[in-house]
Design a protein around this motif. Structure first.
Motif, PDB file in Angstrom:
ATOM      1  N   SER A   2       1.057  -1.180  -0.083  1.00 57.27           N
ATOM      2  CA  SER A   2      -0.152  -0.019   0.210  1.00 57.27           C
ATOM      3  C   SER A   2       0.983   1.307   0.022  1.00 57.27           C
ATOM      4  O   SER A   2       2.054   1.205   0.427  1.00 57.27           O
ATOM      5  CB  SER A   2      -0.932   0.189   1.264  1.00 57.27           C
ATOM      6  N   GLU A   3       0.323   2.225  -0.572  1.00 56.64           N
ATOM      7  CA  GLU A   3       1.129   3.624  -0.670  1.00 56.64           C
ATOM      8  C   GLU A   3       1.117   4.238   0.617  1.00 56.64           C
ATOM      9  O   GLU A   3       0.066   4.508   1.321  1.00 56.64           O
ATOM     10  CB  GLU A   3       0.598   4.509  -2.018  1.00 56.64           C
ATOM     11  N   GLN A   4       2.227   4.664   1.109  1.00 55.29           N
ATOM     12  CA  GLN A   4       2.340   5.418   2.337  1.00 55.29           C
ATOM     13  C   GLN A   4       2.669   6.803   1.929  1.00 55.29           C
ATOM     14  O   GLN A   4       3.081   7.146   0.843  1.00 55.29           O
ATOM     15  CB  GLN A   4       3.320   4.896   3.321  1.00 55.29           C
ATOM     16  N   VAL A   5       2.202   7.663   2.868  1.00 59.37           N
ATOM     17  CA  VAL A   5       2.498   9.093   2.711  1.00 59.37           C
ATOM     18  C   VAL A   5       3.123   9.648   4.040  1.00 59.37           C
ATOM     19  O   VAL A   5       2.692   9.280   5.112  1.00 59.37           O
ATOM     20  CB  VAL A   5       1.089   9.882   2.552  1.00 59.37           C
ATOM     21  N   TYR A  57       8.871   3.463   8.343  1.00 57.44           N
ATOM     22  CA  TYR A  57       8.064   3.504   7.151  1.00 57.44           C
ATOM     23  C   TYR A  57       8.906   2.411   6.250  1.00 57.44           C
ATOM     24  O   TYR A  57       8.467   2.426   4.833  1.00 57.44           O
ATOM     25  CB  TYR A  57       8.460   4.775   6.298  1.00 57.44           C
ATOM     26  N   GLY A  58       9.853   1.750   6.696  1.00 54.80           N
ATOM     27  CA  GLY A  58      10.411   0.618   5.886  1.00 54.80           C
ATOM     28  C   GLY A  58      11.291   0.972   4.572  1.00 54.80           C
ATOM     29  O   GLY A  58      11.251   0.417   3.624  1.00 54.80           O
ATOM     30  N   GLN A  84       7.471   6.734  -2.660  1.00 59.95           N
ATOM     31  CA  GLN A  84       6.811   6.485  -4.186  1.00 59.95           C
ATOM     32  C   GLN A  84       7.504   5.458  -4.893  1.00 59.95           C
ATOM     33  O   GLN A  84       7.231   4.744  -5.592  1.00 59.95           O
ATOM     34  CB  GLN A  84       6.468   7.756  -4.751  1.00 59.95           C
ATOM     35  N   ASP A  85       8.957   5.641  -4.889  1.00 54.65           N
ATOM     36  CA  ASP A  85      10.011   4.682  -5.569  1.00 54.65           C
ATOM     37  C   ASP A  85       9.710   3.445  -5.163  1.00 54.65           C
ATOM     38  O   ASP A  85       9.863   2.510  -5.717  1.00 54.65           O
ATOM     39  CB  ASP A  85      11.305   5.557  -5.370  1.00 54.65           C
ATOM     40  N   ALA A  86       9.592   3.184  -3.723  1.00 58.29           N
ATOM     41  CA  ALA A  86       9.403   1.912  -3.121  1.00 58.29           C
ATOM     42  C   ALA A  86       8.320   1.382  -3.617  1.00 58.29           C
ATOM     43  O   ALA A  86       8.208  -0.174  -3.791  1.00 58.29           O
ATOM     44  CB  ALA A  86       9.462   1.758  -1.498  1.00 58.29           C
ATOM     45  N   VAL A  87       6.992   2.063  -3.586  1.00 60.25           N
ATOM     46  CA  VAL A  87       5.905   1.206  -4.103  1.00 60.25           C
ATOM     47  C   VAL A  87       6.083   0.861  -5.592  1.00 60.25           C
ATOM     48  O   VAL A  87       5.680  -0.026  -6.111  1.00 60.25           O
ATOM     49  CB  VAL A  87       4.713   2.302  -3.749  1.00 60.25           C
TER      50      VAL A  87
END
Length: 89
Positions: A2-5, A57-58, A84-87
């Protein structure tokens, strides 16, 4: 995944949990473009903050993240780009 902010509020919370705050600084004020140094955060406090962000945030932060992004606004944008790059990966 899931996308984190990463938000300014999250940064403020992590800064306070990890290093506290100088009594003369109001993190609830207009601090987005104030350098971490001017906010009273020195290298050790920023290392602790970076470690907490990485764990929560990993993600892995570059060693120079605070040098390259010396204000809360810049740091939040950089961390969101990393998330965003991680997602996308």
């Amino acid at each position: 995944m899931s996308e984190q902010v990463f938000t300014v509020d999250a940064l403020k919370r992590i800064l306070l949990e990890g290093a506290g705050a100088d009594e003369s600084v109001d993190l609830d004020g207009d601090v987005l473009d104030t350098s971490f140094e001017d906010l009273g955060y020195e290298s050790l406090a920023l290392l602790e903050t970076g470690g907490r962000i990485e764990r929560e945030y990993g993600i892995s932060l570059p060693d120079d993240v605070f040098g390259e992004h010396p204000t809360p606004r810049a740091l939040v944008a950089a961390i969101n780009a990393l998330l965003q790059d991680a997602v996308a990966a």
